[in-house]
Design an enzyme around this catalytic site. Structure first.
Site, PDB file in Angstrom:
ATOM      1  N   LYS A 171      -7.009  11.380   6.343  1.00  0.00           N
ATOM      2  CA  LYS A 171      -7.681  11.591   7.639  1.00  0.00           C
ATOM      3  C   LYS A 171      -7.813  10.214   8.304  1.00  0.00           C
ATOM      4  CE  LYS A 171     -11.015  11.644  10.038  1.00  0.00           C
ATOM      5  NZ  LYS A 171     -11.039  10.919  11.346  1.00  0.00           N
ATOM      6  N   GLU A 174      -9.479   8.954  14.497  1.00  0.00           N
ATOM      7  CA  GLU A 174      -9.041   9.709  15.680  1.00  0.00           C
ATOM      8  C   GLU A 174      -8.620   8.772  16.802  1.00  0.00           C
ATOM      9  OE1 GLU A 174     -11.905   9.490  14.266  1.00  0.00           O
ATOM     10  OE2 GLU A 174     -13.606   9.502  15.645  1.00  0.00           O
ATOM     11  N   GLY A 224     -14.489   2.061   6.435  1.00  0.00           N
ATOM     12  CA  GLY A 224     -15.067   2.253   7.763  1.00  0.00           C
ATOM     13  C   GLY A 224     -16.455   1.655   7.827  1.00  0.00           C
ATOM     14  N   GLY A 225     -17.273   2.185   8.711  1.00  0.00           N
ATOM     15  CA  GLY A 225     -18.589   1.606   8.963  1.00  0.00           C
ATOM     16  C   GLY A 225     -19.622   1.979   7.902  1.00  0.00           C
ATOM     17  N   THR A 228     -21.334   5.581   8.139  1.00  0.00           N
ATOM     18  CA  THR A 228     -20.436   6.665   7.707  1.00  0.00           C
ATOM     19  C   THR A 228     -20.285   6.629   6.191  1.00  0.00           C
ATOM     20  OG1 THR A 228     -19.197   6.179   9.730  1.00  0.00           O
ATOM     21  CG2 THR A 228     -18.251   7.801   8.246  1.00  0.00           C
ATOM     22  N   GLY A 229     -20.132   5.434   5.635  1.00  0.00           N
ATOM     23  CA  GLY A 229     -19.999   5.304   4.177  1.00  0.00           C
ATOM     24  C   GLY A 229     -21.212   5.863   3.465  1.00  0.00           C
ATOM     25  N   GLU A 246     -15.205   1.064   1.299  1.00  0.00           N
ATOM     26  CA  GLU A 246     -14.995  -0.305   1.813  1.00  0.00           C
ATOM     27  C   GLU A 246     -15.625  -0.353   3.191  1.00  0.00           C
ATOM     28  OE1 GLU A 246     -13.586  -2.828   0.318  1.00  0.00           O
ATOM     29  OE2 GLU A 246     -12.890  -1.744  -1.442  1.00  0.00           O
ATOM     30  N   CYS A 280     -12.692  -6.619   9.552  1.00  0.00           N
ATOM     31  CA  CYS A 280     -13.889  -6.469   8.709  1.00  0.00           C
ATOM     32  C   CYS A 280     -14.323  -7.798   8.107  1.00  0.00           C
ATOM     33  CB  CYS A 280     -13.646  -5.443   7.619  1.00  0.00           C
ATOM     34  SG  CYS A 280     -12.158  -5.770   6.667  1.00  0.00           S
TER      35      CYS A 280
END
Ligand code: NAD
Length: 487
Positions: A171, A174, A224-225, A228-229, A246, A280
């Protein structure tokens, strides 16, 4: 051609969404969006391919050969992929080409590693016993990726996951899904069996969340952020999924006054302004020895104002725009918060005035002084072209500042004193520390964060282990009755 790939077939989605070129907000193309039912089908296909399919029993050297074929196809289509990555992310074509080469190197690295793991014999002290530890695939992996290095971040997951014999549902972000779709095409062309690699497209709430909380997914690998993690880790509790996350960074670039001045300026700029700071591991916190600070900041400000912003496809352009309007708004809010706290914006701090850049999501390279350790712009990841400046007088202060962050992804130390360089690099609580350099990485060395930057490691041998379960096989070659129970 449709964009969802499920069980070896390209399928249309339940609708489409535009993918924008951040240089001018034009539509690159529309891509299919997955429904909840598509997510279920993709997971079911990956489950079947893992539980009953041929992939797990494919010999490791053959899996390695397949990864090598994918590497060859990436090189065959390097120019097209690089161009797509630039249209999608806004980064320069030079950087996109480097990304494709790096991605190729990652597939080659795990191709070489795929058949090197023959297990480990363990000494039991019993002559008749063979005790063997083997590594087996985890199962169905959900691979969820961000928008800043779309293809690169995905390769750090797909290559080891395939090498270990897993099946997967990808995924991508987007915002930048195009090169991930391309990679899946190359996997299919290279001969990956149906159901082993699937891709679903859409945003986090409607596609990412149902995928990562799906009961038939064994492992989630997420880049990701932080927020969200955290939600992915929480959602993993119900089915006790393995998670590898990560996350972000707030990375100190520590510069001692004995550093060559030109090197200090050059690397400080590379550290923070590469890809407009949307990295990052960007060196967003300049932590500089007091006696050097004024001169260094003044020179960085002069040169930052000369950085050539523009269309990543054009020769000579040095950095592109922010990836989206929403992301630029976030950057603007951080600069405003620094102003509100009384900090000084030494350069940048606004959108460019160049008429040629008005359609895109550009923001000028920005340097901010007069911040405190509590400032939001110092503590939170801005993920944009913002450099803040903190000063120190002693080595101990430099280390304390370098570690004064909730994150722990990366950092650098610049000095001519090698003893000090090694003391500081060992004292920093960050997953990567560069000495007199910034940004390089190699597929063979682990990458990942301490503290809130994550809980796993990608790349290197550990990056393969993330996708494996250790199994102990105890073989008693000469069993005799134990007579434990006497009756
Ligand atoms: P993000 O967390 O917003 O999104 C990342 C991915 O998660 C996207 O595919 C998104 O659709 C998906 N997602 C969003 N909500 C979800 C949910 N509830 N459940 C499941 N999936 C969901 O991050 P981003 O803005 O795309 O990327 C920027 C972040 O990535 C930065 O914080 C950056 O530091 C981090 N990053 C880290 C590394 C690293 O190596 N540590 C590398 C690159 C980027």
């Amino acid at each position: 051609m449709p964009d969802l790939f499920i069980d070896g077939e390209w399928r249309s989605g339940s609708g489409t969404a535009p993918v924008l070129n951040p240089f001018d907000a034009s539509v690159v193309r529309h891509v299919d969006q997955a429904s909840a039912a598509d997510v279920d089908e993709a997971v079911a296909a990956a489950r079947r391919a893992f539980d009953g399919g041929p992939w797990r029993s494919v010999e490791a050297p053959e899996r390695g050969a397949l990864l090598r074929r994918i590497a060859e196809l990436l090189q065959r289509e390097k120019e097209e992929i690089a161009r797509t990555e630039t249209l999608d992310t806004g980064k320069t074509l030079v950087e996109s080409r480097i990304d494709v080469d790096d991605v190729t190197a990652v597939f080659r690295y795990y191709a070489d590693l795929a058949d090197k793991d023959s297990g480990r014999l363990v000494e039991t002290g019993q002559a008749a016993v063979v005790s063997l530890v083997v590594h087996e695939p985890v199962g169905v992996c959900a691979l969820v990726t961000p928008w800043n290095y779309p293809l690169l971040q995905l390769s750090w997951k797909v290559a080891p996951a395939l090498a270990a014999g897993n099946t997967m549902v990808i995924k991508p972000s987007e915002v930048t899904p195009l090169t991930s779709i391309h990679l899946v095409k190359l996997c299919a062309e290279a001969g990956v069996p149906p159901g082993v690699v699937n891709i679903v497209l859409g945003d986090g709430p409607s596609v990412g969340a149902p995928l990562t909380s799906h009961p038939d997914v064994d492992m989630v690998s997420f880049t990701g952020g932080l927020a969200t993690g955290q939600s992915i880790i929480r959602a993993s509790a119900d089915t006790v999924k393995r998670t590898a996350v990560e996350l972000g960074g707030k990375n100190p670039d520590i510069i001692f006054a004995d550093t060559d001045f030109e090197l200090a300026v050059d690397y400080a700029m590379l550290a923070v302004f590469l890809h407009s700071g949307q990295v990052c591991s960007a060196g967003a916190r300049l932590v500089v020895e007091d006696s050097l600070a004024d001169a260094l900041v003044a020179e960085i400000a002069v040169r930052a104002a000369k950085i050539r912003l523009g269309n990543g496809l054009e020769d000579g352009v040095e950095v592109g725009p922010m990836v989206s309007e929403a992301h630029r708004a976030k950057i603007e809010a951080y600069v405003q918060s620094a102003r509100d706290e009384g900090a000084t914006v030494v350069c940048g701090g606004t959108r460019p005035s160049d008429p040629a850049l008005q359609q895109g999501f550009f923001y000028l390279p920005t340097v901010i002084t007069g911040v405190t350790r509590e400032s939001r712009v110092v503590r939170e990841e801005t993920f944009g072209p913002i450099l803040t400046v903190e000063r120190f007088r002693t080595e101990e202060e430099a280390i304390a500042l370098g570690n004064d962050t909730d994150y722990g992804l990366a950092g650098a130390v610049f000095t001519r004193d090698m003893g000090r360089a090694h003391r500081v690099s060992r004292a920093l609580r960050h997953g990567t520390v560069w000495i007199n350099d910034y940004h390089p990485y190699v597929p063979g060395a682990e990458w990942g964060g301490m503290k809130r930057s994550g809980n796993g490691r990608e790349l290197g041998p550990t990056g393969l282990r993330e996708y494996q379960e250790a199994k102990h096989i105890w073989h008693n070659t000469a069993p005799e009755p134990q007579r434990w129970f006497k009756g």
